[in-house]
Design an enzyme around this catalytic site. Structure first.
Site, PDB file in Angstrom:
ATOM      1  N   ASP A  64       8.251   4.506  11.002  1.00  0.00           N
ATOM      2  CA  ASP A  64       7.998   3.235  10.324  1.00  0.00           C
ATOM      3  C   ASP A  64       6.560   2.868  10.666  1.00  0.00           C
ATOM      4  O   ASP A  64       6.249   2.584  11.833  1.00  0.00           O
ATOM      5  CB  ASP A  64       8.981   2.164  10.830  1.00  0.00           C
ATOM      6  CG  ASP A  64       8.858   0.866  10.039  1.00  0.00           C
ATOM      7  OD1 ASP A  64       7.752   0.576   9.533  1.00  0.00           O
ATOM      8  OD2 ASP A  64       9.857   0.144   9.940  1.00  0.00           O
ATOM      9  N   ASN A  91      -0.487   6.540   2.109  1.00  0.00           N
ATOM     10  CA  ASN A  91       0.249   6.191   0.884  1.00  0.00           C
ATOM     11  C   ASN A  91       1.380   5.190   1.117  1.00  0.00           C
ATOM     12  O   ASN A  91       1.681   4.385   0.233  1.00  0.00           O
ATOM     13  CB  ASN A  91       0.820   7.489   0.281  1.00  0.00           C
ATOM     14  CG  ASN A  91       1.878   7.219  -0.769  1.00  0.00           C
ATOM     15  OD1 ASN A  91       1.569   6.852  -1.899  1.00  0.00           O
ATOM     16  ND2 ASN A  91       3.154   7.373  -0.386  1.00  0.00           N
ATOM     17  N   TYR A 157       1.073  -9.357  -2.592  1.00  0.00           N
ATOM     18  CA  TYR A 157       0.900  -7.914  -2.824  1.00  0.00           C
ATOM     19  C   TYR A 157      -0.560  -7.638  -3.188  1.00  0.00           C
ATOM     20  O   TYR A 157      -1.183  -6.712  -2.655  1.00  0.00           O
ATOM     21  CB  TYR A 157       1.854  -7.401  -3.915  1.00  0.00           C
ATOM     22  CG  TYR A 157       1.637  -5.926  -4.182  1.00  0.00           C
ATOM     23  CD1 TYR A 157       2.009  -4.971  -3.238  1.00  0.00           C
ATOM     24  CD2 TYR A 157       1.012  -5.483  -5.349  1.00  0.00           C
ATOM     25  CE1 TYR A 157       1.775  -3.616  -3.452  1.00  0.00           C
ATOM     26  CE2 TYR A 157       0.780  -4.135  -5.575  1.00  0.00           C
ATOM     27  CZ  TYR A 157       1.165  -3.205  -4.626  1.00  0.00           C
ATOM     28  OH  TYR A 157       0.924  -1.859  -4.834  1.00  0.00           O
ATOM     29  N   LYS A 161      -3.445  -5.318  -1.236  1.00  0.00           N
ATOM     30  CA  LYS A 161      -4.209  -4.209  -1.817  1.00  0.00           C
ATOM     31  C   LYS A 161      -5.713  -4.530  -1.874  1.00  0.00           C
ATOM     32  O   LYS A 161      -6.541  -3.626  -1.810  1.00  0.00           O
ATOM     33  CB  LYS A 161      -3.639  -3.841  -3.198  1.00  0.00           C
ATOM     34  CG  LYS A 161      -2.254  -3.157  -3.103  1.00  0.00           C
ATOM     35  CD  LYS A 161      -2.340  -1.832  -2.324  1.00  0.00           C
ATOM     36  CE  LYS A 161      -1.021  -1.088  -2.269  1.00  0.00           C
ATOM     37  NZ  LYS A 161      -1.111   0.211  -1.597  1.00  0.00           N
ATOM     38  N   VAL A 190       2.705   3.039 -12.364  1.00  0.00           N
ATOM     39  CA  VAL A 190       3.232   4.386 -12.131  1.00  0.00           C
ATOM     40  C   VAL A 190       4.750   4.277 -11.990  1.00  0.00           C
ATOM     41  O   VAL A 190       5.242   3.444 -11.215  1.00  0.00           O
ATOM     42  CB  VAL A 190       2.671   4.999 -10.821  1.00  0.00           C
ATOM     43  CG1 VAL A 190       3.033   6.475 -10.736  1.00  0.00           C
ATOM     44  CG2 VAL A 190       1.168   4.794 -10.705  1.00  0.00           C
TER      45      VAL A 190
END
Ligand code: NDP
Ligand code: 8X3
Length: 256
Positions: A64, A91, A157, A161, A190
């Site tokens: 984790d 990623n 979010y 980013k 995606v």
């Protein structure tokens, strides 16, 4: 073109989506595949499938990325040959919810920031000492169009980013003159488990994200990551924004 055969490529978050596709592409190049994620059964199964299909060395461990001690221990206790990491693909990441800031859920905010920002930092901090001993190395962060634009209810979010974008730039500045190249690959929509995770298993809501358009596939992004990692040593693909044809920006999407 840089040859990654028998080089250690470390991809975080490989039990689905973009990370999985990246690990598969690097295995196809003959790299030594170092992989982690939390879901143990999926991870083991994936590791076995890579070994069988590509006849490559694979070292998989559950992790984790939100726990710094676990991350550091996992990296420091790798067998010697696996510490020799040429490429790190940061990623592992996720989104939780799509709520206006006034309706935000504290637990969701913390999970996104802990994973997408702190997790990426923890992994990078743990891997860098080994990278800096090498002649060449490469950190490839998976950012997002959400790191370049803010969309309604995307607040935390998008902030996570944007932080990845700032960290990529900061890493590139601080690591200039060392052996380490730094890149970010920033996808638009995606089709992975991303939306299912965002909506906590609500498949109908997740699928609606892509109604009337063809999103990118994880393989599309893995191809860009592979391209970035295999450029000649003096070439840095600093950043790449990749969108499906129907998407013009974070908010402008053409649906049939
Ligand atoms: P998926 O949900 O399909 O995959 C996410 C992966 O991250 C899983 O393997 C998951 O494994 C792993 N992961 C999540 N949290 C942790 C953690 N705490 N520790 C270790 N591994 C973790 O989504 P994607 O493939 O789409 O997402 C990959 C990256 O791409 C993310 O950073 C995401 O933000 C980014 N991205 C995705 C876009 C999209 O539209 N899909 C667009 C732009 C960027 P496990 O649960 O087993 O730990
Ligand atoms: C994932 C893409 O537009 O859902 O980072 O934020 S988006």
């Amino acid at each position: 073109m840089k040859n990654l055969k028998n080089k250690v490529v470390f991809v975080t978050g490989v039990t689905s989506g973009i990370g999985k596709a990246c690990a598969e592409n690097f295995a196809a190049l003959g790299a030594k595949i170092l992989i982690c994620a939390r879901r143990e059964a999926r991870l083991k199964q994936f590791a076995e499938s890579l070994k069988k299909k590509y006849k490559v060395n694979v070292h998989a461990f559950t992790l984790d990325v939100r726990n710094f001690d676990d991350v550091q221990n996992a990296i420091n206790s790798l067998p010697k040959e696996w510490k020799d990491i040429e490429v790190l693909v940061n990623n592992a990441g996720l989104s939780r919810g799509l709520n206006k800031i006034q309706d935000g859920v504290l637990m969701d905010w913390e999970e996104m920031l802990d994973t997408n920002v702190k997790g990426l930092l923890y992994v990078t901090k743990s891997v860098l000492p080994y990278m800096l001993k090498r002649k060449s190395a490469h950190i490839i962060n998976i950012g997002s169009i959400a790191g370049r634009e803010v969309y309604p209810a995307g607040n935390v979010y998008c902030a996570s980013k944007h932080a990845v974008d700032a960290l990529t730039k900061g890493m590139r500045i601080d690591l200039a003159g060392t052996s380490v190249r730094v890149s970010t690959i920033d996808p638009g929509m995606v089709n992975t488990e991303f939306s299912v995770v965002r909506y906590r298993g609500d498949k109908q809501r997740a699928d609606a994200t892509y109604t009337g358009l063809k999103p990118l596939s994880a393989k599309d992004i893995a191809g860009a990551v592979e391209y970035t990692a295999t450029r000649d040593e003096n070439v840095v693909i600093a950043e790449m924004l990749i969108l499906p044809k129907a998407q013009a920006s974070a908010t402008v999407v053409s649906r049939k």
